[in-house]
Design a protein around this motif. Sequence first.
Motif, PDB file in Angstrom:
ATOM      1  N   SER A   1       0.846  -1.190   0.000  1.00 25.12           N
ATOM      2  CA  SER A   1       0.000   0.000   0.000  1.00 25.12           C
ATOM      3  C   SER A   1       0.885   1.244   0.000  1.00 25.12           C
ATOM      4  N   HIS A   2       0.254   2.409  -0.078  1.00 24.73           N
ATOM      5  CA  HIS A   2       1.020   3.658  -0.040  1.00 24.73           C
ATOM      6  C   HIS A   2       1.060   4.254   1.365  1.00 24.73           C
ATOM      7  N   PHE A   3       0.593   3.485   2.346  1.00 25.24           N
ATOM      8  CA  PHE A   3       0.597   4.012   3.708  1.00 25.24           C
ATOM      9  C   PHE A   3       2.009   4.002   4.284  1.00 25.24           C
ATOM     10  N   PRO A   4       2.285   4.944   5.191  1.00 24.52           N
ATOM     11  CA  PRO A   4       3.638   5.002   5.757  1.00 24.52           C
ATOM     12  C   PRO A   4       3.987   3.704   6.481  1.00 24.52           C
ATOM     13  N   ASP A   5       5.239   3.320   6.417  1.00 28.49           N
ATOM     14  CA  ASP A   5       5.697   2.136   7.131  1.00 28.49           C
ATOM     15  C   ASP A   5       5.361   2.257   8.629  1.00 28.49           C
ATOM     16  N   ALA A   6       5.068   1.138   9.244  1.00 31.84           N
ATOM     17  CA  ALA A   6       4.835   1.106  10.696  1.00 31.84           C
ATOM     18  C   ALA A   6       5.449  -0.194  11.199  1.00 31.84           C
ATOM     19  N   LEU A   7       6.593  -0.057  11.869  1.00 34.85           N
ATOM     20  CA  LEU A   7       7.387  -1.246  12.198  1.00 34.85           C
ATOM     21  C   LEU A   7       6.886  -1.944  13.458  1.00 34.85           C
ATOM     22  N   PRO A   8       6.851  -3.259  13.424  1.00 28.70           N
ATOM     23  CA  PRO A   8       6.597  -3.991  14.660  1.00 28.70           C
ATOM     24  C   PRO A   8       7.822  -3.875  15.567  1.00 28.70           C
ATOM     25  N   ASP A   9       7.653  -4.227  16.836  1.00 28.18           N
ATOM     26  CA  ASP A   9       8.776  -4.164  17.778  1.00 28.18           C
ATOM     27  C   ASP A   9       9.653  -5.405  17.695  1.00 28.18           C
ATOM     28  N   GLY A  10       9.123  -6.456  17.100  1.00 31.00           N
ATOM     29  CA  GLY A  10       9.899  -7.683  16.941  1.00 31.00           C
ATOM     30  C   GLY A  10       9.171  -8.612  15.988  1.00 31.00           C
ATOM     31  N   VAL A  11       9.918  -9.592  15.517  1.00 31.55           N
ATOM     32  CA  VAL A  11       9.354 -10.553  14.561  1.00 31.55           C
ATOM     33  C   VAL A  11       9.688 -11.961  15.050  1.00 31.55           C
ATOM     34  N   VAL A  12       8.709 -12.864  14.958  1.00 35.53           N
ATOM     35  CA  VAL A  12       8.924 -14.269  15.315  1.00 35.53           C
ATOM     36  C   VAL A  12       8.528 -15.139  14.122  1.00 35.53           C
TER      37      VAL A  12
END
Lengths: 456, 456
Positions: free
Chosen positions: A34-45
């Motif tokens: 999408s064209h929405f701004p990135d929004a990072l998770p705090d961690g990935v599993v």
Amino acid sequence: MPLPDAFSQALAERFGKRFSTAEAVRAHHGHDESHFPDALPDGVVWPHSTAEVVEVVKLCHAHRVPVIPFGVGSSLEGHILATNGGISIDLSEMNQIVTIHDEDMDAVVQPGVTRKTLNAALHGTGLFFPIDPGADASLGGMASTRASGTNAVRYGTMRENVLGLEVVLADGRVIRTGGRARKSSAGYDLTRLFVGSEGTLGIITELTVRLHPLPEAISSATCSFPDVASAVQTVIQTIQLGVPVARIELLDTLTVQAVNRYSKTTLRESPMLFFEFHGSPTGVEEQAQTVQELARDNGGQDFEWATRPEDRSRLWQARHDVLFACLNLQPGSRGISTDVCVPISRLAEAIAGTQEEIAATGLIAPIVGHVGDGNFHVVILTEPDNPDQVHAAEALGRRIVERALLLDGTCTGEHGIGIGKKDFLLAEHGEGVAVMASLKAALDPLGLMNPGKVIG
Amino acid sequence: MPLPDAFSQALAERFGKRFSTAEAVRAHHGHDESHFPDALPDGVVWPHSTAEVVEVVKLCHAHRVPVIPFGVGSSLEGHILATNGGISIDLSEMNQIVTIHDEDMDAVVQPGVTRKTLNAALHGTGLFFPIDPGADASLGGMASTRASGTNAVRYGTMRENVLGLEVVLADGRVIRTGGRARKSSAGYDLTRLFVGSEGTLGIITELTVRLHPLPEAISSATCSFPDVASAVQTVIQTIQLGVPVARIELLDTLTVQAVNRYSKTTLRESPMLFFEFHGSPTGVEEQAQTVQELARDNGGQDFEWATRPEDRSRLWQARHDVLFACLNLQPGSRGISTDVCVPISRLAEAIAGTQEEIAATGLIAPIVGHVGDGNFHVVILTEPDNPDQVHAAEALGRRIVERALLLDGTCTGEHGIGIGKKDFLLAEHGEGVAVMASLKAALDPLGLMNPGKVIG
């Protein structure tokens, strides 16, 4: 908000390298198409089993940490953006095809299996999985967004092609929503409740999907029309006659022009329909001939049809080139994509009105439609660094959806709500959204499952 | 528990003769086609509009009176029995066909419209509504039980053929669950949540249903097989080859014997398949020929096929005579009907095991199946005044369902749960039933909507 230390430690101890808080990893998981701004998770599993998903979800539940399921990141409405932070559960390593039952024409798969992987595994069985949203999306993601694509007119969407799911709920309970029976009247349709719920009600950890026989023969056809209305009329008559068409795609004039420029072709620069027919050799010939007659009665020109694979590919080349051809209309631009679906009797009107809106903005926005279902996409080209253009594009996207709703349509035929269309969901469903919210509250009282998507 | 005086007065004042507490009226509404004991509501109301349904439901809500929607009373698992008393809302006078959109191939109808009434109204449009559960059921009732029938293998069930609903919730709110767009990814699939919810989540006051083109040609075929397994193998191969068969019905040997005796026919007394094919004239001929070859390879005998209406009727006469032919096997008896659905690869095993169980009881219980979906029915003949026989029949019914569950099937393919199969719903869905209960609690916290059905 940073992750609680005890929580991070527990994940790190349990999952080792399969838990990461590295910036690059988080960036990859905080970004979709999408064209929405990135929004990072705090961690990935990266879990490997349902039991591991349960562990992560229970830990998140205990620490009140949001949970966002992640497939391949090809969604289009911001579905996987971690707008409230939290843990992205990347299901790409749960990518086993558990069983293929060829007599029953179903397959049991883990959610990280992509549609192309499944189809490769089906090689030699005489069966295929028809849903094709374009991207090589994961089946878990496709179920979550209720994906469909070009051949939904014949084979249905994920709604019709998921027989059952295994789901991990917000509190870690695991349910099976359905089995392998082709039909069931046993209680509430939990399968369909989770299909299209965009990760907000639980995490899909296994799917049973329907398979279909590979057609014995395929024929393809293309035809140009003086205007969208006559093309749509041909589609309506084709379906009313019961021609079991497998795909019907519309390109508007601008899109055909884009293809000509990009692919050095000389297609007539007017709206075009692309057909595909599946059946027996005589059946697909008969279907193509029926459609040819209908097209001619509606002013169609340059009708071509073919059954040999290489000829079919040539005919459909323009359709396949659409995305790059369109982006090439304004090099360096990005496409802001919207998708709506209206009753087919309103489709010509919806497209004509949309074209007028586009013209008024001066933006470049080709239209491509899965018109057998009344579904069409507008790709609005924008220079990412030109905020005025982005705003104009967003406003145009809103007007396209508003028109579709006025015409008895839906704000999204196949992309979903995500963070991008929540206002339209309300406009479309009114009090129904309150009902959706109460279902959400019943299953996820803490609001931890993909928060901020679909509702609220 | 008698109705509160103030409540009865309010209904009487508002609805006049359209509210009744007469014994005969209540008896009619406390009785369905199941073998469960009658359970009379305390009163019956005949609303004429959604607004009137809202009035009744709000009044019931204020006085904590249960609400049971009633169509034509043809359900088979006690769905409309007023086991907790309350008001039966008879929707038979909400019987208007609101609009037929022939270009969009949909119709908007009130819930009291029956399927035959809708098809009569479609005369001349070239369209039809395919779902055929046998009885001339109301469309509201068919949606509520997720009905299907003989041609679900081609056209789907009510799940696939309801586009949207208007529903009055327990507190009187009115929602629209979907519009007329052929597909939508807009939010949770409330349509599918209410389809099959058996009146326990709200009252359906309007439906938008899909219509289909009347086939240009129809062919029918019948064939006898040495055993059920070879018949089922023919069905599996037919579907795997992509033959778009519209109906495939199986009669077991006992059923064929019953037909011979009742209709004075001389059919070979072995399992029989009945096929119907829809398509173009060449298409239906081709389909019949393909199936003929498959049947022959599987030991099929006496294959006959026909396209002329009178010949097709003759071929299918045995199928149409089944119910009365079976009841005639033991005159004066009543049929206790159960329905299960298994993956088609397990169908022969399910039927063989069921036949052994039947033989062990000494009961007479013919089997008829919508075998393209793996769905079959057992009609267990019992003398109503012979409690031992009724108990034996109930126990047999339970074993049939238990076997279906062991074979990865569902406890009901199309009849629903009602009061009759709640234990099996739990056996089949486990923790999923707790999820269903929490959805029910979210939408009907006072438990007034058709209490005691599906859950609890």
